[in-house]
Every structure is written in C-alpha cells, then in structure tokens.
Scaffold this motif. Structure first.
Motif, PDB file in Angstrom:
ATOM      1  N   ARG A  15       0.803  -1.230   0.000  1.00 53.39           N
ATOM      2  CA  ARG A  15       0.000   0.000   0.000  1.00 53.39           C
ATOM      3  C   ARG A  15       0.830   1.271   0.000  1.00 53.39           C
ATOM      4  NH1 ARG A  15      -3.448  -1.153   5.219  1.00 53.39           N
ATOM      5  NH2 ARG A  15      -1.325  -1.665   5.823  1.00 53.39           N
ATOM      6  N   TYR A  16       2.126   1.166   0.351  1.00 54.29           N
ATOM      7  CA  TYR A  16       2.961   2.346   0.523  1.00 54.29           C
ATOM      8  C   TYR A  16       4.227   2.239  -0.318  1.00 54.29           C
ATOM      9  CZ  TYR A  16      -0.141   2.469   4.517  1.00 54.29           C
ATOM     10  OH  TYR A  16      -1.260   2.447   5.305  1.00 54.29           O
ATOM     11  N   ARG A  52      -0.378   3.437 -11.021  1.00 46.35           N
ATOM     12  CA  ARG A  52      -0.167   2.401 -10.012  1.00 46.35           C
ATOM     13  C   ARG A  52      -1.148   1.256 -10.235  1.00 46.35           C
ATOM     14  NH1 ARG A  52       4.455   4.518  -9.067  1.00 46.35           N
ATOM     15  NH2 ARG A  52       4.532   6.233  -7.612  1.00 46.35           N
ATOM     16  N   PRO A  53      -0.690   0.022 -10.089  1.00 35.90           N
ATOM     17  CA  PRO A  53      -1.611  -1.102 -10.271  1.00 35.90           C
ATOM     18  C   PRO A  53      -2.542  -1.258  -9.078  1.00 35.90           C
ATOM     19  CG  PRO A  53       0.520  -1.913  -9.580  1.00 35.90           C
ATOM     20  CD  PRO A  53       0.670  -0.423  -9.799  1.00 35.90           C
ATOM     21  N   LYS A 103      -2.414  -6.246  -9.998  1.00 33.33           N
ATOM     22  CA  LYS A 103      -1.294  -7.017  -9.482  1.00 33.33           C
ATOM     23  C   LYS A 103      -1.834  -8.009  -8.455  1.00 33.33           C
ATOM     24  CE  LYS A 103       2.939  -6.615  -6.748  1.00 33.33           C
ATOM     25  NZ  LYS A 103       3.716  -5.715  -5.881  1.00 33.33           N
ATOM     26  N   TYR A 104      -1.732  -9.297  -8.798  1.00 33.05           N
ATOM     27  CA  TYR A 104      -2.084 -10.352  -7.860  1.00 33.05           C
ATOM     28  C   TYR A 104      -0.817 -10.644  -7.064  1.00 33.05           C
ATOM     29  CZ  TYR A 104      -6.265 -10.816 -10.674  1.00 33.05           C
ATOM     30  OH  TYR A 104      -7.441 -10.566 -11.338  1.00 33.05           O
ATOM     31  N   ARG A 121      -1.883   1.992  -4.329  1.00 42.44           N
ATOM     32  CA  ARG A 121      -1.051   3.093  -3.858  1.00 42.44           C
ATOM     33  C   ARG A 121      -1.434   4.369  -4.596  1.00 42.44           C
ATOM     34  NH1 ARG A 121       4.390   2.677  -5.338  1.00 42.44           N
ATOM     35  NH2 ARG A 121       3.832   1.153  -6.885  1.00 42.44           N
ATOM     36  N   LYS A 122      -1.155   5.498  -3.974  1.00 42.53           N
ATOM     37  CA  LYS A 122      -1.404   6.783  -4.623  1.00 42.53           C
ATOM     38  C   LYS A 122      -0.411   6.976  -5.750  1.00 42.53           C
ATOM     39  CE  LYS A 122      -3.237   8.942  -0.501  1.00 42.53           C
ATOM     40  NZ  LYS A 122      -3.056   9.953   0.521  1.00 42.53           N
TER      41      LYS A 122
END
Length: 164
Positions: free
Chosen positions: A33-34, A81-82, A61-62, A76-77
């Motif tokens: 997430r970051y 971004r996937p 993205k798995y 993600r911001k």
C-alpha cells in the motif's frame, strides 16, 4: 527485474486465469500500500488495457504479500499504479507450490469499474525487495487462460511441480 510477456488473448472469451507460484522468502515488513515498503514475495501483473491519452497500462497485481491479509484490494497513490489483489499472505505456505485461479472480469469490475477489453496487453511477474532493502524469492509456472465454462473442472497443474 520485471519479466514481461505480451499476451494478446481475448479475456471476454477466456476470463479465468490460472497459474502456480511458490514463495520461498518474504521481504520482511513489506506492505504494497505504501511506496516506501512496496515489495512482494511474488507478484503477477495483468495488463488489462492502456489509458487513451498517456498510454499508461491499467494493471491488476495479484500478490503474495508479507503483511496484507488475503482478500485485501487496494492501490497506492500516484499515476499508473496497479490495483493490488492479495491472494496469499504470510509464511504459512512458504516453499509450497500453490495453484491460483482468478476471474479477470470480476476483478476488473472491482478495481477499474469497467468491462474487460477484447484483447489483453500482457503479463508480468516480479519478485522484489528493493524498497525494504531485504530479500525475496519466488518461482512461477504454468500460466493459462480458460473460458468461464471451464469453472469447476480446471485441474490443479501445480501438483506435478512438487519437489521441483
């Protein structure tokens, strides 16, 4: 290094995707997430389409995450971004070949809120630990696309990989 393969199948006809993967080492503290912790033991990127103006791929993205719970969906911001869909998490299954099956049509609706195009852009795999400055290791095998009618009868091809 990202391994990329153009994969121009019609996901409207073949919306189910399967593969095998095995995580052997997780990047400690990774959290997709970051940006500063964006590492994954294993990641399969499905490039669904490109944006019209900039040509940026729309990707799902798995992932086999070190820390995020299975079923987590997030992003993600930032531009391009996937979307991340966590299929496996943590160390309980390390060293085991795991069979994955995803519904690209469902996941594309959940993430991009749109129907699938009639042609995919490609697939990529990435095992990475650069952000956490650690180490990750994984293996991937046997990528396949299936028609929806195959659900319920798709064989687990990972069984033949045991011990490899």
């Amino acid at each position: 290094m990202v391994l990329f393969k153009r994969a121009n199948w019609n996901p409207q006809k073949y919306p189910i995707m399967t593969w095998c993967w095995r995580a052997d080492e997780l990047p400690p503290g990774a959290d997709e997430r970051y940006t500063e912790t964006n590492d994954s033991a294993a990641g399969v990127f499905v490039m669904v389409s490109k944006t019209f103006l900039l040509g940026i791929p729309r990707m799902i993205k798995y992932t086999w995450s070190s820390t995020l719970a299975e079923g987590t969906i997030g992003r993600r911001k930032g531009v391009g971004r996937p979307w991340v869909v966590v299929l496996e998490s943590g160390s309980d299954k390390l060293g085991q070949w795991i069979f994955e099956q995803v519904d690209l049509a469902r996941d594309n609706q959940l993430t991009f809120k749109r129907d699938l195009p009639d042609k995919m852009v490609g697939l990529a795999v990435l095992t990475d630990a650069n952000q956490t400055q650690s180490y990750a290791e994984a293996a991937y095998a046997d990528f396949r696309a299936w028609p929806r009618a195959a659900l319920g009868s798709i064989p687990n091809h990972c069984a033949k990989l045991v011990g490899e």
